[in-house]
Design an enzyme around this catalytic site. Structure first.
Site, PDB file in Angstrom:
ATOM      1  N   ASP A  51      51.638   6.344  86.143  1.00  0.00           N
ATOM      2  CA  ASP A  51      51.812   7.522  87.136  1.00  0.00           C
ATOM      3  C   ASP A  51      52.293   7.335  88.039  1.00  0.00           C
ATOM      4  OD1 ASP A  51      49.775   7.139  88.012  1.00  0.00           O
ATOM      5  OD2 ASP A  51      48.478   8.822  87.424  1.00  0.00           O
ATOM      6  N   LYS A 120      46.797   6.532  78.530  1.00  0.00           N
ATOM      7  CA  LYS A 120      45.789   5.999  79.777  1.00  0.00           C
ATOM      8  C   LYS A 120      44.975   7.425  80.592  1.00  0.00           C
ATOM      9  CE  LYS A 120      47.007   3.520  83.055  1.00  0.00           C
ATOM     10  NZ  LYS A 120      46.465   3.982  84.382  1.00  0.00           N
ATOM     11  N   GLU A 122      42.678   8.032  83.846  1.00  0.00           N
ATOM     12  CA  GLU A 122      41.785   7.316  84.818  1.00  0.00           C
ATOM     13  C   GLU A 122      40.276   7.426  85.173  1.00  0.00           C
ATOM     14  OE1 GLU A 122      43.188   7.149  88.867  1.00  0.00           O
ATOM     15  OE2 GLU A 122      45.039   6.699  88.366  1.00  0.00           O
ATOM     16  N   GLU A 189      41.220  -2.076  88.184  1.00  0.00           N
ATOM     17  CA  GLU A 189      42.248  -1.962  88.637  1.00  0.00           C
ATOM     18  C   GLU A 189      41.163  -2.245  90.925  1.00  0.00           C
ATOM     19  OE1 GLU A 189      46.082   0.194  91.895  1.00  0.00           O
ATOM     20  OE2 GLU A 189      44.978   1.049  89.722  1.00  0.00           O
TER      21      GLU A 189
END
Length: 280
Positions: A51, A120, A122, A189
């Protein structure tokens, strides 16, 4: 000498990525377009249609500008340009958080309209139910913990994770929740190196690092950052392997000069009655 993996005509799937835990590091890059996917496909194991496309190609200030339609369109382009790599498409903010049912519906639409290998999303503990539901629907899921760009407004910026004991415990809980929910891998991350390394060793699925640790099971970077195309701030964790900003700027400068001096187009670039063929 770097390890050279054998080439294969078989598309890499989520299960193949999962089985790479603890083995040769998994090479991942983002891709958003057909030509970039074609260039990267022979060299990587996984292409992420992130994204981050909202920022990199569409000029939004955060990834929150990405829509489901945007992700699907870019996912389709990358799938057309890719034959070998496992292609994963990000689920944009607002398409999965509310309920498991909505998460499954969004994931089904992405898979159905792109043909990609996985999605995917988050989050950790807070989205474990959604991950489990998507996996139960037969769709592979990659998780994403640590610095979560979709939470940038809630977090007050891009804040590095793993600086306090409380946050370290929360990160480990997130990683375990993602694993237990059935994800085949996860991205870590923007996390303190030792914390990311410890999490990598504690979970049974591959951890893909970005601003994390060399001990992760693989690494990913945004392609525009990696090749020096980013026009705004480049994160500290990025290593630039090329400087395409300068290459493109120099090419545009030469082109503009030749057009203004009437050097382009030259004889080799125009058509005459005697030139052969009808194709441009």
């Amino acid at each position: 000498m770097a390890t050279q993996l054998p080439t294969t005509d078989i598309r890499i799937g989520a299960d193949m990525i999962r089985r790479r835990k603890g083995g040769t590091p998994i090479v991942c890059l983002t891709a958003y377009t057909y030509p970039i996917a074609r260039l990267l496909d022979p060299h990587v194991d996984l292409l992420l249609v992130g994204d981050s496309v909202a920022m990199v190609l569409h000029g939004h200030g955060t990834t929150l500008g990405a829509s489901l339609e945007m992700m699907i369109a870019h996912g389709q382009a990358v799938m057309r340009g890719s034959a070998r790599a496992c292609v994963v498409v990000d689920m944009p903010a607002g398409t999965y958080e509310d309920s498991a049912a909505r998460a499954v519906a969004s994931a089904r639409r992405i898979i159905g309209e792109t043909g990609c290998q996985a999605v995917k999303l988050e989050g950790g503990v807070d989205v474990a139910v959604q991950i489990a539901a998507i996996v139960a629907a037969g769709i592979p899921v990659m998780g994403h913990i640590g610095l979560q760009p979709q939470s940038v407004e809630k977090d007050g910026g891009y804040k590095i994770k793993g600086r306090t004991d409380e946050n370290i415990a929360a990160l480990l809980a997130d990683a375990l929740a993602v694993e237990q929910a059935g994800a085949f891998s996860l991205v870590i991350e923007g996390t303190i190196e030792t914390v990311a390394a410890d999490i990598t060793h504690r979970i049974a699925i591959p951890a893909i690092g970005i601003g994390a640790s060399s001990e992760c099971d693989g690494q990913i970077l945004v392609i525009d950052d990696m090749v020096g195309l980013t026009v705004d701030r480049v994160p500290k964790f990025v290593k630039q392997y090329a400087d395409l900003r300068s290459v493109i700027a120099h090419a545009a400068e030469r082109y503009a000069l030749e057009v203004r001096d009437r050097e382009f187009p030259g004889r080799a670039h125009v058509f005459s009655k005697t030139s052969g063929g009808d194709e441009a």
